[in-house]
Design an enzyme around this catalytic site. Structure first.
Site, mmCIF file in Angstrom:
data_model
loop_
_atom_site.group_PDB
_atom_site.id
_atom_site.type_symbol
_atom_site.label_atom_id
_atom_site.label_comp_id
_atom_site.label_asym_id
_atom_site.label_seq_id
_atom_site.Cartn_x
_atom_site.Cartn_y
_atom_site.Cartn_z
ATOM 1 N N CYS A 1 19.518 12.644 -6.203
ATOM 2 C CA CYS A 1 18.313 12.137 -6.883
ATOM 3 C C CYS A 1 18.518 10.792 -7.591
ATOM 4 C CB CYS A 1 17.796 13.180 -7.877
ATOM 5 S SG CYS A 1 19.092 14.103 -8.724
ATOM 6 N N HIS B 1 14.535 11.270 -14.260
ATOM 7 C CA HIS B 1 15.822 10.621 -14.533
ATOM 8 C C HIS B 1 15.564 9.160 -14.905
ATOM 9 C CE1 HIS B 1 17.801 14.082 -13.108
ATOM 10 N NE2 HIS B 1 18.323 13.664 -11.968
HETATM 11 O O1 L14 Z 1 23.660 16.417 -5.477
HETATM 12 O O2 L14 Z 1 22.717 18.652 -11.845
HETATM 13 O O3 L14 Z 1 21.524 16.369 -5.163
HETATM 14 O O4 L14 Z 1 21.313 17.002 -12.010
HETATM 15 C C1 L14 Z 1 21.457 16.409 -7.921
HETATM 16 C C2 L14 Z 1 21.186 16.881 -9.300
HETATM 17 C C3 L14 Z 1 23.427 17.902 -7.807
HETATM 18 C C4 L14 Z 1 23.111 18.369 -9.207
HETATM 19 C C5 L14 Z 1 22.515 16.692 -5.825
HETATM 20 C C6 L14 Z 1 22.126 17.674 -11.374
HETATM 21 C C7 L14 Z 1 22.207 17.407 -7.104
HETATM 22 C C8 L14 Z 1 22.438 17.271 -9.979
#
Ligand code: L14
Ligand code: 25A
Length: 346
Positions: free
Chosen positions: A130, A250
């Site tokens: 993300c 985010h």
């Molecule tokens: O790798 O805990 O797509 O915010 C992205 C969000 C892994 C966890 C990924 C988090 C996720 C992450």
């Protein structure tokens, strides 16, 4: 007449899975048949889609027979076990986990940046992390106009990135604080790690586990995935990923160096204005800048606080915000599927 597709959503009850269903409906994806898959825990429960009730089935290899597109968001271990099974049965998998992202056989796609990579797939297409997605959406128009030679990012990530249980943990801890009760931590910073710390009234400088070089996996994902998506293996990228007590959205403070000398803030803002998937919110006289609370539910990546560095002619600072469950996950996956429909790849 658009072909009606059989679509499976794996992890349909999760934080991302529920957003996928919302986006499929909102964007009128051509669904003939929909299969909602999750763990045994949820099998037999029902979920609504477009005013109709669907029974959740357990995700098994056989569940992918005659499926055209399988959208996965149930964690890396589920994808490793089941995505190859789905692909073997002829489905195109769009996978939200980190399981296959760095596999050279698997395209890693953000349509605004590298949609042409989709057609090289062998049954699995990966949806990037993300934090990486929203950053490359903002970087691509800058790279195209002025070139790019350095990226240093610090993130301020919402708890929803860690799934439904982390969202619940922030709520429970916030209530406990307000009621003067004991604040307990069991999920964050990372499910299953040795220690847990409260996220309510706190900031956690750890997302995912640590690697041998001192960076976390989340930081390494941003570094490696950015180079892969932008086809710039030589691009220096550094990341510090931090969790903040925000439910959705985010935020990122991004420092970049461009190739071209003498670029002005106005030129940089102009390059971003109207770029695919970008909305510039940058009017400090009117206190206009991106914030996660207002990015929630929106499709675009918001960019503001655009400044030229005071000692480096090629250096710029940006503030980049997007809804991590939408552009960061569910929406980007559906956009990949839409490109495939448009390009006759499904
Ligand atoms: O790798 O805990 O797509 O915010 C992205 C969000 C892994 C966890 C990924 C988090 C996720 C992450
Ligand atoms: O660490 P991992 O393994 O990589 O996993 C990371 C987690 O991040 C989320 C997702 O959590 C995942 O489990 N995730 C994945 N990709 C993401 C992304 N790009 C992402 N988050 C953000 N960005 P989640 O809570 O959002 O969703 C989990 C979904 O996966 C289904 N699932 C789990 N195991 C499965 C499976 N599906 C198939 N086979 C399996 N073996 C899960 O379905 C959900 O849809 P479910 O039935 O397990 O969850 C129903 C409800 O049950 C609660 N619950 C969760 N864990 C437990 C639990 N109840 C009891 N015991 C538990 N251990 C939840 O409240 C859930 O709503």
């Amino acid at each position: 007449m658009v072909k009606q597709l059989t679509v499976a959503v794996v992890g349909a009850t999760g934080a991302v899975g529920t957003k996928m269903l919302e986006q499929l409906e909102k964007r009128k994806f051509p669904i003939g048949k929909l299969k909602l898959l999750a763990s045994k825990r949820s099998a037999g429960n029902t979920l609504e889609y477009a005013g109709q009730s669907y029974t959740i089935e357990e995700a098994t290899p056989e569940a992918f027979e005659r499926v055209d597109v399988a959208l996965f968001s149930a964690g890396g271990s589920v994808s490793k076990a089941l995505a190859p099974e789905a692909a073997k049965r002829g489905a195109v998998v769009i996978d939200n986990t980190s399981a296959f992202r760095m596999d050279p056989e698997v395209p890693l796609v953000v349509p605004e940046v590298n949609r042409a990579d989709i057609k090289t797939h062998n049954g699995i297409i990966a949806n990037p992390n993300c934090s990486t997605i929203q950053m490359v959406v903002a970087l691509e128009p800058i790279r195209q106009t002025f070139g790019l030679k350095n990226v240093i990012v610090s993130t301020y990530q919402a708890v929803s990135g860690s799934g439904v249980s982390a969202i619940e943990e922030l709520h429970t801890q916030s209530l406990a604080w307000d009621e003067g009760k004991n604040v307990e931590a069991a999920i964050l910073p990372v499910k299953g790690d040795k220690k847990h710390f409260p996220i309510a009234r706190n900031v956690l400088p750890q997302i995912d586990v640590f690697t041998d070089n001192g960076f976390t996996y989340e930081e390494m994902k941003m570094i490696n995935e950015t180079k892969k998506i932008m086809h710039m293996n030589e691009l220096p990228v550094a990341a510090t990923c931090v969790r903040v007590p925000v439910v959705a959205g985010h935020s990122e403070s991004v420092f970049i160096e461009v190739e071209q000398a003498g670029v002005t803030v106005e030129q940089l803002r102009e390059a971003l204005t109207g770029a695919p998937g970008v909305i510039v919110q940058d009017d400090i006289a009117n206190q206009q800048y991106p914030m996660p609370l207002f990015a929630e539910g929106q499709d675009e990546t918001f960019v503001g606080r655009i400044r030229k560095d005071l000692s480096n002619d090629k250096g710029f600072h940006l503030w980049v915000v997007a809804d991590n469950l939408l552009k960061g996950a569910a929406l980007n996956s559906i956009q990949i599927a839409e490109v495939m429909v448009e390009d006759g790849l499904l």
